[in-house]
Design a protein around this motif. Sequence first.
Motif, PDB file in Angstrom:
ATOM      1  N   ARG A  48       0.831  -1.204   0.000  1.00 22.41           N
ATOM      2  CA  ARG A  48       0.000   0.000   0.000  1.00 22.41           C
ATOM      3  C   ARG A  48       0.871   1.261   0.000  1.00 22.41           C
ATOM      4  O   ARG A  48       0.567   2.238  -0.695  1.00 22.41           O
ATOM      5  CB  ARG A  48      -0.916   0.009   1.222  1.00 22.41           C
ATOM      6  CG  ARG A  48      -1.912  -1.132   1.289  1.00 22.41           C
ATOM      7  CD  ARG A  48      -2.936  -0.870   2.383  1.00 22.41           C
ATOM      8  NE  ARG A  48      -3.805  -2.015   2.603  1.00 22.41           N
ATOM      9  CZ  ARG A  48      -3.681  -2.876   3.614  1.00 22.41           C
ATOM     10  NH1 ARG A  48      -2.713  -2.722   4.499  1.00 22.41           N
ATOM     11  NH2 ARG A  48      -4.523  -3.874   3.737  1.00 22.41           N
ATOM     12  N   ASN A  84      -3.306 -10.420  -1.259  1.00 21.46           N
ATOM     13  CA  ASN A  84      -3.990  -9.943  -0.065  1.00 21.46           C
ATOM     14  C   ASN A  84      -4.116  -8.426  -0.048  1.00 21.46           C
ATOM     15  O   ASN A  84      -5.176  -7.888   0.307  1.00 21.46           O
ATOM     16  CB  ASN A  84      -3.253 -10.433   1.181  1.00 21.46           C
ATOM     17  CG  ASN A  84      -4.081 -10.290   2.428  1.00 21.46           C
ATOM     18  OD1 ASN A  84      -3.947  -9.308   3.144  1.00 21.46           O
ATOM     19  ND2 ASN A  84      -4.936 -11.265   2.689  1.00 21.46           N
ATOM     20  N   SER A  96      -4.340  -6.535  -2.613  1.00 17.97           N
ATOM     21  CA  SER A  96      -5.265  -6.127  -3.671  1.00 17.97           C
ATOM     22  C   SER A  96      -6.728  -6.256  -3.274  1.00 17.97           C
ATOM     23  O   SER A  96      -7.604  -5.643  -3.900  1.00 17.97           O
ATOM     24  CB  SER A  96      -5.000  -6.949  -4.936  1.00 17.97           C
ATOM     25  OG  SER A  96      -3.676  -6.753  -5.391  1.00 17.97           O
ATOM     26  N   LEU A  97      -7.007  -7.032  -2.237  1.00 16.75           N
ATOM     27  CA  LEU A  97      -8.390  -7.160  -1.783  1.00 16.75           C
ATOM     28  C   LEU A  97      -8.941  -5.823  -1.314  1.00 16.75           C
ATOM     29  O   LEU A  97     -10.113  -5.506  -1.555  1.00 16.75           O
ATOM     30  CB  LEU A  97      -8.479  -8.172  -0.629  1.00 16.75           C
ATOM     31  CG  LEU A  97      -7.977  -9.588  -0.900  1.00 16.75           C
ATOM     32  CD1 LEU A  97      -8.176 -10.452   0.342  1.00 16.75           C
ATOM     33  CD2 LEU A  97      -8.675 -10.205  -2.097  1.00 16.75           C
ATOM     34  N   THR A  98      -8.108  -5.047  -0.649  1.00 17.35           N
ATOM     35  CA  THR A  98      -8.569  -3.775  -0.076  1.00 17.35           C
ATOM     36  C   THR A  98      -7.931  -2.557  -0.731  1.00 17.35           C
ATOM     37  O   THR A  98      -8.425  -1.448  -0.545  1.00 17.35           O
ATOM     38  CB  THR A  98      -8.271  -3.737   1.428  1.00 17.35           C
ATOM     39  OG1 THR A  98      -6.872  -3.988   1.647  1.00 17.35           O
ATOM     40  CG2 THR A  98      -9.087  -4.784   2.172  1.00 17.35           C
ATOM     41  N   GLU A  99      -6.865  -2.755  -1.475  1.00 21.64           N
ATOM     42  CA  GLU A  99      -6.181  -1.641  -2.146  1.00 21.64           C
ATOM     43  C   GLU A  99      -6.716  -1.527  -3.567  1.00 21.64           C
ATOM     44  O   GLU A  99      -6.188  -2.136  -4.507  1.00 21.64           O
ATOM     45  CB  GLU A  99      -4.662  -1.858  -2.134  1.00 21.64           C
ATOM     46  CG  GLU A  99      -3.852  -0.753  -2.783  1.00 21.64           C
ATOM     47  CD  GLU A  99      -4.269   0.619  -2.304  1.00 21.64           C
ATOM     48  OE1 GLU A  99      -5.090   1.252  -2.996  1.00 21.64           O
ATOM     49  OE2 GLU A  99      -3.779   1.051  -1.249  1.00 21.64           O
ATOM     50  N   ARG A 100      -7.785  -0.746  -3.706  1.00 21.75           N
ATOM     51  CA  ARG A 100      -8.467  -0.688  -4.990  1.00 21.75           C
ATOM     52  C   ARG A 100      -7.736   0.167  -6.014  1.00 21.75           C
ATOM     53  O   ARG A 100      -8.127   0.192  -7.187  1.00 21.75           O
ATOM     54  CB  ARG A 100      -9.901  -0.186  -4.806  1.00 21.75           C
ATOM     55  CG  ARG A 100     -10.699  -0.923  -3.739  1.00 21.75           C
ATOM     56  CD  ARG A 100     -10.644  -2.426  -3.905  1.00 21.75           C
ATOM     57  NE  ARG A 100     -11.267  -2.894  -5.136  1.00 21.75           N
ATOM     58  CZ  ARG A 100     -11.408  -4.175  -5.459  1.00 21.75           C
ATOM     59  NH1 ARG A 100     -10.950  -5.119  -4.652  1.00 21.75           N
ATOM     60  NH2 ARG A 100     -11.992  -4.511  -6.583  1.00 21.75           N
ATOM     61  N   LEU A 159     -13.614 -10.369  -2.774  1.00 21.85           N
ATOM     62  CA  LEU A 159     -12.980  -9.064  -2.947  1.00 21.85           C
ATOM     63  C   LEU A 159     -11.911  -8.985  -4.036  1.00 21.85           C
ATOM     64  O   LEU A 159     -11.533  -7.885  -4.442  1.00 21.85           O
ATOM     65  CB  LEU A 159     -12.353  -8.614  -1.618  1.00 21.85           C
ATOM     66  CG  LEU A 159     -13.328  -8.438  -0.453  1.00 21.85           C
ATOM     67  CD1 LEU A 159     -12.589  -8.020   0.808  1.00 21.85           C
ATOM     68  CD2 LEU A 159     -14.416  -7.421  -0.798  1.00 21.85           C
TER      69      LEU A 159
END
Length: 301
Positions: free
Chosen positions: A89, A120, A122-126, A232
């Motif tokens: 991130r 992992n 990439s699930l939340t780092e759009r 996600l």
Amino acid sequence: MEKVKFKNSNWDVAANIHFPKDFNPSKQYAAIVCVHPGSSVKEQTAGLYAAGLAEEGFIALVYDASFQGESGGEPRYLEDPATRVEDIRCAVDYLTTLQYIDENRIGVLGICAGGGYAVNASLTERRIKAVGTVVATNASRAYGESDVVQTLEAVGAQRTSEARGEAAKIVPWTPESAEDARKKGMDEFDMLGAINYYRTPRGEYPTANNKLLFKSMSALAVFDAFHLTERLLTQPLLVIVGDKVGAFGSYRDGFTLFNKAASTNKKIHVVKGAGHYDLYDQPEATGEALAQLAAFYNKNL
């Protein structure tokens, strides 16, 4: 190539930026964050892929994980999955500050454990728009599958010792030689491949010192890199594996990831005749992988 630094928390993360031929800073480029395996550093296999992607016209950023290599952070030699994901991130944060990066065209590539961390993140780092992996492994299986309760008991005992003033326990990622591995009963070809890559002139690098803080094992044993990918992980996905199946499980993990991912734009590519470590640096195997990756990122970034 340019050496740079970016922040994770209050320490510096050391990185290299690989530029395409005829780079023009007044233009904007797609960028790829390259994530190295466990025990590795930015100059090894992730650096090889970064250089190859730069030759294909991308900006490629590769860095040493926090607590390792030339990066800062304490304690040294910690392999902490949460921090490894946060490194990614922070790398994206850094890229968005560079005028020659198109912030809407940022991808990620992870190798081995770095593949699990890349997924992992990439699930939340759009802001990550395309996800590539090469011989990706899932840490909770790779490091916690064998005698996990016994390992966790040992970690607890070690933490007690350190709380009472004993020195931190540092263990090697891999045995120092094939002979040493065989004496310990570790003669599976993936382990011998790791030794041949990391502990010989083939792939060794001074800052890749084969040191792992033992208490890292408690976090590695329970970190499921693929958790919630079925919900996600919606970005375009390319999974690359070799068909020589070894104990490290990257072939199995690759298919698990591919089958589980929510993405409707996904592909798995099997490099015939390649083992896990062939896809680290062997020209025929890495050349095939890079051709697949270049086409994938050109299409999806």
